[in-house]
Design an enzyme around this catalytic site. Structure first.
Site, PDB file in Angstrom:
ATOM      1  N   SER A 243       0.847  -1.206   0.000  1.00 45.08           N
ATOM      2  CA  SER A 243       0.000   0.000   0.000  1.00 45.08           C
ATOM      3  C   SER A 243       0.869   1.238   0.000  1.00 45.08           C
ATOM      4  CB  SER A 243      -0.883   0.018   1.253  1.00 45.08           C
ATOM      5  OG  SER A 243      -1.508   1.274   1.407  1.00 45.08           O
ATOM      6  N   TYR A 256      -2.031  -0.966  10.589  1.00 45.67           N
ATOM      7  CA  TYR A 256      -2.116  -1.345   9.170  1.00 45.67           C
ATOM      8  C   TYR A 256      -0.886  -0.880   8.392  1.00 45.67           C
ATOM      9  CZ  TYR A 256      -3.945  -1.303   4.343  1.00 45.67           C
ATOM     10  OH  TYR A 256      -4.113  -1.467   2.987  1.00 45.67           O
TER      11      TYR A 256
HETATM   12  P1  NAD Z   1     -11.494  -5.915  -0.186  1.00 44.69           P
HETATM   13  O1  NAD Z   1     -12.273  -5.751   1.057  1.00 44.69           O
HETATM   14  O2  NAD Z   1     -12.248  -6.092  -1.444  1.00 44.69           O
HETATM   15  O3  NAD Z   1     -10.482  -7.128  -0.076  1.00 44.69           O
HETATM   16  C1  NAD Z   1      -9.894  -7.531   1.135  1.00 44.69           C
HETATM   17  C2  NAD Z   1     -10.168  -9.015   1.287  1.00 44.69           C
HETATM   18  O4  NAD Z   1      -9.394  -9.516   2.357  1.00 44.69           O
HETATM   19  C3  NAD Z   1     -11.590  -9.343   1.615  1.00 44.69           C
HETATM   20  O5  NAD Z   1     -12.371  -9.498   0.460  1.00 44.69           O
HETATM   21  C4  NAD Z   1     -11.459 -10.646   2.396  1.00 44.69           C
HETATM   22  O6  NAD Z   1     -11.809 -11.737   1.587  1.00 44.69           O
HETATM   23  C5  NAD Z   1      -9.997 -10.730   2.725  1.00 44.69           C
HETATM   24  N1  NAD Z   1      -9.772 -10.992   4.154  1.00 44.69           N
HETATM   25  C6  NAD Z   1      -9.750 -10.102   5.172  1.00 44.69           C
HETATM   26  N2  NAD Z   1      -9.541 -10.749   6.332  1.00 44.69           N
HETATM   27  C7  NAD Z   1      -9.404 -12.065   6.039  1.00 44.69           C
HETATM   28  C8  NAD Z   1      -9.175 -13.245   6.799  1.00 44.69           C
HETATM   29  N3  NAD Z   1      -9.010 -13.182   8.125  1.00 44.69           N
HETATM   30  N4  NAD Z   1      -9.149 -14.432   6.158  1.00 44.69           N
HETATM   31  C9  NAD Z   1      -9.337 -14.508   4.808  1.00 44.69           C
HETATM   32  N5  NAD Z   1      -9.540 -13.420   4.035  1.00 44.69           N
HETATM   33  C10 NAD Z   1      -9.572 -12.222   4.646  1.00 44.69           C
HETATM   34  O7  NAD Z   1     -10.562  -4.639  -0.274  1.00 44.69           O
HETATM   35  P2  NAD Z   1      -9.292  -4.297  -1.186  1.00 44.69           P
HETATM   36  O8  NAD Z   1      -9.083  -2.859  -0.977  1.00 44.69           O
HETATM   37  O9  NAD Z   1      -9.447  -4.837  -2.528  1.00 44.69           O
HETATM   38  O10 NAD Z   1      -8.125  -5.040  -0.421  1.00 44.69           O
HETATM   39  C11 NAD Z   1      -7.199  -5.892  -1.080  1.00 44.69           C
HETATM   40  C12 NAD Z   1      -5.787  -5.525  -0.654  1.00 44.69           C
HETATM   41  O11 NAD Z   1      -5.496  -4.225  -1.143  1.00 44.69           O
HETATM   42  C13 NAD Z   1      -5.568  -5.485   0.847  1.00 44.69           C
HETATM   43  O12 NAD Z   1      -4.335  -6.103   1.161  1.00 44.69           O
HETATM   44  C14 NAD Z   1      -5.484  -3.997   1.137  1.00 44.69           C
HETATM   45  O13 NAD Z   1      -4.700  -3.748   2.273  1.00 44.69           O
HETATM   46  C15 NAD Z   1      -4.833  -3.521  -0.130  1.00 44.69           C
HETATM   47  N6  NAD Z   1      -4.940  -2.082  -0.389  1.00 44.69           N
HETATM   48  C16 NAD Z   1      -6.170  -1.512  -0.612  1.00 44.69           C
HETATM   49  C17 NAD Z   1      -6.240  -0.155  -0.850  1.00 44.69           C
HETATM   50  C18 NAD Z   1      -7.557   0.538  -1.090  1.00 44.69           C
HETATM   51  O14 NAD Z   1      -7.605   1.774  -1.104  1.00 44.69           O
HETATM   52  N7  NAD Z   1      -8.652  -0.177  -1.289  1.00 44.69           N
HETATM   53  C19 NAD Z   1      -5.078   0.615  -0.893  1.00 44.69           C
HETATM   54  C20 NAD Z   1      -3.855  -0.001  -0.685  1.00 44.69           C
HETATM   55  C21 NAD Z   1      -3.801  -1.360  -0.437  1.00 44.69           C
END
Ligand code: NAD
Ligand code: MG
Length: 351
Positions: A243, A256
């Site tokens: 991130s 985080y």
């Molecule tokens: P999202 O909510 O769609 O995806 C996150 C997923 O993590 C969930 O769908 C869930 O299935 C999984 N998860 C969480 N806890 C879990 C557990 N205990 N066991 C199994 N699965 C679990 O949101 P996203 O934003 O697409 O997140 C995906 C990645 O992107 C993450 O690592 C997040 O930190 C990273 N990220 C997101 C952003 C943003 O702005 N959305 C920015 C930077 C990084």
């Protein structure tokens, strides 16, 4: 705060059974045309129609600033982990727009958090590039996961649904074993699942939350990768979702942000270790993307209303806009890329 819903159990039979193409087709029609009612608690006029919005089709030359919705958005709290299918507007994961060109034909991929958000976009793109795809997610997210399973199958590829909580080492080992068995091997591991809960003060950050965030974002990546490496052959690729928080940590994401820095160090260290085996390890560092993670406690609702406005693009990214980067790092085209962190933050300059 511990997520309330994530321990709900679904049996493998429940997960794999009853997936109806008809139901899913109805749920996966594009996202921005489907705006419905306005939440009662909104404090601003949400930009639900985005009148000047252009087309999500990524093959059409257009102004990227206007390609997708901009803030203000409506407040829309969900319990973590949240569902993409409840978001307003619904995120674009490339359901109707991603076009493959055979870049991953015959590959076998596991994507954690593949039900929604960035992981869903990667899973759809991988399938359309010719890969068989297994997704992991929490049982609570079955509704979102079914849509993805149907989309992978609609691309003519094998889809494997393996729900479960990756904070448990035994489950992580089972997840890899099941994915290898069902797919007939493994070439691509995307450690993408993540937990993000906003807490303003270190004084309110509980050990339980700190532990849960590290288990999900760091320990699970370690456990899954360790279990996967023995199954890899030269040409395999590991992609970790870090991130912008690794480089520019927000004050309300103390736990985080640390995990996202750890992911960068893990990626760079492991890349050196595995290069001689012909296994590449890279990370992607997204900025603000419109996903359930953010609306289900990842940010306060006051931030959701203006989410993405700080980006030079003035809007959040959509998961579909990241899919090509996951495909690139998974494919042989990026054969000299290892230990790299690809930024994707709409112009904020990180990493
Ligand atoms: P999202 O909510 O769609 O995806 C996150 C997923 O993590 C969930 O769908 C869930 O299935 C999984 N998860 C969480 N806890 C879990 C557990 N205990 N066991 C199994 N699965 C679990 O949101 P996203 O934003 O697409 O997140 C995906 C990645 O992107 C993450 O690592 C997040 O930190 C990273 N990220 C997101 C952003 C943003 O702005 N959305 C920015 C930077 C990084
Ligand atoms: Mg999800």
């Amino acid at each position: 705060m511990e997520p309330k819903n994530i321990f709900k159990k679904a049996s493998r039979r429940q997960v794999l059974g009853g997936l109806s193409i008809g139901v899913v087709a109805a749920q996966t029609v594009p996202v921005f045309a489907q705006q419905t009612s306005t939440p009662a608690n909104q404090q601003v006029t949400p930009n639900q129609e985005t009148p000047n919005q252009e087309t999500p089709n990524q093959s059409v030359k257009q102004n990227p600033v206007k390609q997708y919705p901009s803030p203000p958005f409506s407040q829309q709290p969900q319990e973590p982990p949240g569902l993409a299918s409840k978001m307003i507007p619904r995120p674009d994961h490339g359901e109707t727009s991603y076009q493959g060109s055979g870049r991953l034909v015959g590959r076998k991929a596991l994507v954690t958090g593949g039900d929604s958000g960035i992981g869903r976009a990667a899973a759809i793109a991988f399938a359309r590039e010719g890969a068989d795809v297994a997704i992991n997610y929490l049982p609570f997210e079955e509704l979102d996961a079914r849509e993805v399973i149907q989309l992978i199958r609609a691309a003519g590829r094998k889809a494997v649904a393996i729900p479960g909580d990756i904070r448990n080492e035994n489950f992580c080992n089972q997840l890899i074993a099941n994915a290898v068995r069902e797919l007939g091997g493994l070439d691509i591991l995307v450690n993408n699942a993540g937990r993000q809960q906003s807490v303003d003060s270190i004084l309110d950050l509980t050990t339980e939350q700190f532990d849960s965030t590290f288990k999900t974002n760091v320990y699970a990546m370690f456990w899954l990768t360790k279990a996967a490496v023995p199954h890899f052959s030269p040409g395999a690729s590991i992609i970790n979702t870090s991130s912008v928080q690794a480089y520019d940590p927000s004050e309300n994401l103390l736990d985080y942000a640390q995990t996202k820095s750890a992911i960068v160090a893990f990626t760079k260290s492991l890349a050196k270790q595995l290069a001689k085996k012909g296994i590449r390890v890279n990370a992607i560092a997204p900025g603000p993307y419109w996903t359930p993670l953010q609306v289900s406690g990842g940010q306060p609702q006051s931030t959701i209303v203006k989410f993405g406005s700080d980006s030079p693009m003035g809007r959040p990214g959509q998961p579909a806009e990241l899919a090509p980067t996951y495909v690139l790092l998974a494919s042989q085209e990026s054969s000299y890329a290892t230990g790299q962190v690809y930024g994707a933050s709409g112009g904020s300059g990180n990493p």
